[in-house]
Scaffold this motif. Structure first.
Motif, PDB file in Angstrom:
ATOM      1  N   ARG A 704       0.819  -1.213   0.000  1.00 25.12           N
ATOM      2  CA  ARG A 704       0.000   0.000   0.000  1.00 25.12           C
ATOM      3  C   ARG A 704       0.851   1.262   0.000  1.00 25.12           C
ATOM      4  N   ARG A 711      -0.107   7.082  -6.203  1.00 26.23           N
ATOM      5  CA  ARG A 711      -1.299   7.916  -6.204  1.00 26.23           C
ATOM      6  C   ARG A 711      -0.925   9.378  -5.982  1.00 26.23           C
ATOM      7  N   ARG A 717      -7.626   6.442  -9.693  1.00 24.14           N
ATOM      8  CA  ARG A 717      -8.275   5.287  -9.072  1.00 24.14           C
ATOM      9  C   ARG A 717      -8.416   4.132 -10.067  1.00 24.14           C
ATOM     10  N   SER A 720      -5.248   2.421 -10.373  1.00 29.38           N
ATOM     11  CA  SER A 720      -4.996   1.593  -9.185  1.00 29.38           C
ATOM     12  C   SER A 720      -5.699   0.247  -9.320  1.00 29.38           C
ATOM     13  N   ARG A 721      -6.939   0.300  -9.824  1.00 26.48           N
ATOM     14  CA  ARG A 721      -7.647  -0.971 -10.066  1.00 26.48           C
ATOM     15  C   ARG A 721      -6.923  -1.798 -11.130  1.00 26.48           C
ATOM     16  N   TRP A 788     -12.520  -7.107  -5.499  1.00 26.71           N
ATOM     17  CA  TRP A 788     -12.495  -6.513  -4.151  1.00 26.71           C
ATOM     18  C   TRP A 788     -11.133  -5.913  -3.815  1.00 26.71           C
ATOM     19  N   GLN A 791     -10.881  -2.661  -5.597  1.00 26.26           N
ATOM     20  CA  GLN A 791     -11.665  -1.607  -4.957  1.00 26.26           C
ATOM     21  C   GLN A 791     -10.914  -1.029  -3.768  1.00 26.26           C
ATOM     22  N   ARG A 792     -10.260  -1.916  -2.993  1.00 25.41           N
ATOM     23  CA  ARG A 792      -9.469  -1.421  -1.855  1.00 25.41           C
ATOM     24  C   ARG A 792      -8.318  -0.552  -2.334  1.00 25.41           C
ATOM     25  N   ALA A 794      -8.190   1.238  -5.028  1.00 28.96           N
ATOM     26  CA  ALA A 794      -8.705   2.517  -5.529  1.00 28.96           C
ATOM     27  C   ALA A 794      -9.099   3.453  -4.396  1.00 28.96           C
ATOM     28  N   ARG A 795      -9.463   2.902  -3.224  1.00 35.83           N
ATOM     29  CA  ARG A 795      -9.925   3.732  -2.113  1.00 35.83           C
ATOM     30  C   ARG A 795      -8.822   4.065  -1.117  1.00 35.83           C
ATOM     31  N   LEU A 796      -7.594   3.705  -1.427  1.00 30.82           N
ATOM     32  CA  LEU A 796      -6.502   4.031  -0.504  1.00 30.82           C
ATOM     33  C   LEU A 796      -6.418   5.542  -0.300  1.00 30.82           C
ATOM     34  N   ARG A 797      -6.235   5.937   0.953  1.00 29.30           N
ATOM     35  CA  ARG A 797      -6.023   7.356   1.270  1.00 29.30           C
ATOM     36  C   ARG A 797      -4.518   7.584   1.374  1.00 29.30           C
TER      37      ARG A 797
END
Length: 805
Positions: A704, A711, A717, A720-721, A788, A791-792, A794-797
């Motif tokens: 990550r 990112r 995003r 990232s996927r 899944w 998706q995780r 793509a949603r990394l902060r």
């Protein structure tokens, strides 16, 4: 020691959920692997254990001669015990007629006592003095729903019908009806079931004693044959054959070696079933190593992070390793114990397939050798894995070797591949080091195993489907059969009738086969004449050499050749008539499955060779049959009626009646074993799904930081996927590139082994649709698994991840 115990107690309280999950994984793995291993061992030994417990007949003697005097045979010095049985039929009222459930009534009370003393699975043995009691074989209650305590009705033929009555002819028996009660379910080598069988009803010897005229005919000219147990076992068979010929003056009496006839084919099938179970167990063990290993690694990683704090006050690396391993080891002990209980419960469904029909003690069985080894090995393997993981974690932070780079990722970089493709390729092929290490090898091995397993299973299944649809794979090239005569007697001239049949445009081959039994040592050989009618040759499936062309040649069936240790070109001595003759083996090939032989046991000779071999025999032939092959596309049942009608006037109203022969027994056995490779393939698919899915999820978690940096540098995003999608696609592609050729080759190899051991003619199987669809389906499955984790990713902060790093 105290600090280790204290830490194990504290860690158990904090992480009991993880330990409970580990214990359940160990229990499931232990139960699965040990059930498969114990089931394989139990199945492979089923026939031998049944043989050892039931005083089985060494040989079956089949003179098929009215009024045969068995008292002289009982008196032979090598005979330990002998029991007779009638070759007679009756009808089981309300049930379809089959050869198994209405044949061979026992002729005396020695059966069940001194020979073929079966194990009683339910109820008790019948009373040999009572007509109204019967036993049944194990599958009968399953097929017909009638078990111990239920009643059946037997209808016997009239004395005029006698031995000639055939329930399958459609003619009703005209004798008395007898109401009988099922008192037991029994099993022995002779009284056992086979694949495709519907179970047997075993009447009391009192039935033949009280209704002899109905079963043997008004003149008592029916056949009484015998089961014989020899004092020396198989080794005494040659002496018994010689004494039988001396006492009776007949060298053509068929004598079956029961252990070879029944035991050898059964052992081949049960060995295959055991191998499939062991393969399933090994696949389960591989999955257990992967799943339990990952669980142990995660637990140890978290525990060692806490134990590092205790290193400062003086905890040694050895103490830290022991403390980290204690709780997983105890959880593994609990899980292994639970798994042993599960394996014991699951043993009631073992063995499987043909072995289940021969198991002398069905139900729960405890194999303490297998279970004991498994109970000790499971916790020790977890302990070893925990120790290795703890030592590796404690050594983290020391100097590390440079991470291995993938040549394919480097090639992608040089080719200017997009960033998501490059990163995804690295995630799929570069394991990395330390905290960012990924399970690349398990994921690649899982993907290859999944593709290999699916393709091998469906390739094997294609072979089974082909064999099930083509009796010719077992040498059965005739679609119709006609039983013309026996014991040297035909109902009348059959030549004109057979020539009329051969003239039909539907007929492509017709063999006028005389059948008699020759002897060589302890091997009986049902010998067929190859005598085409009207120039229409019946196709013969040969595995080596050619058909005989002269009186001094013979073509042997594969199992007969193996029993005689004969190959093409060898010379063997056979006895069928007054004097032994020497013949040369011209080839190996299958024969028709007949009343006294399987498709892989017997021989072909020319008419001149037959006359030479059986000159001076008691009967000119034992059986006389006509074998007919039809052109493709013909309705076989309609052709049987049509050809029977053609033969009747040509034979003066007594022409041959044609019928559709049943499929060979081996064809049914092959169908039964088809499910085992498919089950193994399905398990390997689950292993692949677990391995690839875990690799994708772990990559997003452990890399990550790398994804967060990308990112921050502008990766979207969607990109990232695409990193995770690329990783999944690369894993699937590697699995396809390696797994497809290996699976294709392995499936054909296993099918060839089965074909050789069955035996049958090998035809290379080809699972066309599997080959076409496996690529798209593998990529689809991999990308569904990537949904899944993608998706995780793509949603990394990014900010939070980089601050934490």
């Amino acid at each position: 020691m105290r600090i280790i115990a204290a830490w194990a107690r504290l860690d158990g309280q904090r992480r009991w959920r993880s330990l409970a999950a580990l214990a359940l994984l160990v229990a499931l793995a232990t139960a699965t692997v040990l059930t498969a291993a114990a089931g394989a061992r139990r199945g492979q030994t089923a026939f031998d254990r049944l043989w050892a417990r039931t005083l089985p007949a060494t040989v079956t003697a089949l003179p098929n001669q009215p009024g045969f005097n068995w008292s002289r045979i009982r008196a032979l010095p090598e005979v330990s015990s002998l029991t007779t049985f009638a070759v007679a039929r009756y009808l089981l009222v309300g049930y379809p007629p089959t050869d198994e459930n209405t044949g061979f009534p026992p002729g005396d009370s020695q059966v069940f006592r001194t020979i073929e003393r079966p194990v009683v699975l339910q109820g008790r043995l019948l009373d040999s003095r009572r007509v109204d009691e019967v036993d049944v074989t194990a599958i009968f209650p399953t097929i017909y729903g009638k078990g111990v305590g239920d009643t059946l009705t037997l209808q016997l033929p009239s004395p005029q019908q006698g031995q000639n009555y055939d329930p399958s002819s459609g003619q009703p028996p005209r004798g008395p009806k007898i109401r009988v009660r099922i008192v037991g379910v029994v099993r022995s080598p002779w009284f056992s079931d086979a694949p495709g069988a519907e179970g047997a009803v075993i009447p009391s010897p009192a039935l033949l004693a009280h209704y002899r005229a109905n079963l043997m005919g008004v003149h008592g000219d029916g056949y009484i044959n015998a089961l014989v147990r020899l004092k020396g076992g198989e080794a005494a068979i040659p002496r018994f054959r010689a004494d039988l010929a001396r006492v009776t003056g007949r060298s053509d009496i068929d004598v079956w070696d029961n252990l070879a006839l029944y035991g050898d084919p059964v052992r081949r099938v049960t060995s295959y079933e055991a191998a499939c179970l062991l393969a399933f167990g090994l696949a389960a063990l591989a999955a257990a190593f992967f799943l339990i290993g990952q669980s142990v690694a995660r637990y140890i990683s978290a525990t060692v992070a806490d134990l590092q704090i205790l290193r400062a006050p003086g905890m040694t690396p050895r103490q830290a390793t022991a403390a980290a391993c204690a709780a997983p080891f105890l959880a593994a002990v609990a899980g292994a114990t639970l798994g042993i209980a599960g394996a014991i419960v699951a043993s009631q469904w073992m063995p499987i397939g043909v072995a289940s029909m021969l198991e002398p003690q069905p139900g729960i069985s405890v194999d303490w050798l297998i279970l004991g080894v498994g109970w000790a090995a499971a916790p020790l393997l977890v302990l070893a894995g925990s120790a290795v993981a703890a030592a590796a974690a404690l050594a983290a932070g020391r100097a590390q070797r440079p991470a291995r780079r993938s040549v394919f990722a480097a090639a992608a970089a040089r080719a200017g591949a997009p960033v998501p493709v490059l990163i995804g390729t690295r995630f799929a092929l570069e394991p990395g080091r330390g905290r960012s290490a990924l399970p690349v090898r398990p994921a690649l091995m899982g993907a290859v195993a999944g593709v290999l397993g699916v393709l091998a299973a469906f390739t094997f299944s294609a072979g089974v489907t082909d064999a099930a649809a083509h009796p010719a794979r077992f040498g059965q090239t005739n679609q119709l059969d006609s039983f013309i005569g026996e014991n040297g007697q035909d109902p009348g001239p059959v030549g004109p009738a057979l020539r009329a049949v051969a003239a039909s445009r539907d007929v492509t081959g017709l063999d006028d086969a005389l059948i008699a039994v020759a002897q060589s040592g302890q091997v009986s050989i049902s010998t067929y004449t190859y005598d085409p009618v009207g120039g229409k040759r019946l196709p013969i499936v040969l595995t080596a050499g050619r058909l005989p062309t002269g009186p001094g040649e013979i073509a042997l069936a594969p199992t007969t050749a193996r029993q005689l240790h004969a190959t093409t070109g060898a010379t063997i001595r056979l006895t069928g008539g007054a004097h032994p003759v020497a013949v040369r083996v011209s080839g190996l090939g299958f024969v028709p499955e007949g009343p006294h032989n399987d498709y892989d046991s017997g021989a072909w000779v020319t008419p001149a060779g037959y006359n030479r071999l059986f000159s001076g025999a008691h009967y000119r032939f034992k059986f006389h049959e006509a074998l007919v092959s039809l052109r493709p596309g013909v309705n076989v049942a309609a052709a049987a009626r049509r050809l029977s009608a053609v033969a009747a006037p040509a034979g003066g109203g007594q022409g041959p009646v044609f019928f559709v022969p049943p499929p060979p027994q081996a064809q049914l056995v092959v169908k039964d074993v088809a499910v085992l490779p498919l089950a193994l393939g399905a398990f390997l698919v689950l292993l692949a799904v677990g391995a690839v899915g875990h690799a994708l999820a772990t990559a997003v978690q452990r890399r990550r930081g790398e994804l967060a940096v990308l990112r921050a540098l502008g990766m979207t995003r969607l990109q990232s996927r695409l990193v995770v999608v690329t990783q999944a696609s690369v894993l699937a592609a590697v699995g396809l590139v390696i797994g497809v050729p290996l699976g294709f080759a392995f499936g054909r190899f296993v099918w060839r082994v089965v074909a050789q051991s069955t035996p049958m003619a090998y035809h290379p199987p080809l699972a066309v649709w599997t080959l076409v669809l496996i690529g798209p389906l593998a990529l689809l499955a991999a990308n569904l698994l990537a949904a899944w984790p993608g998706q995780r990713a793509a949603r990394l902060r990014s900010a939070q991840v980089l601050r934490a790093e």
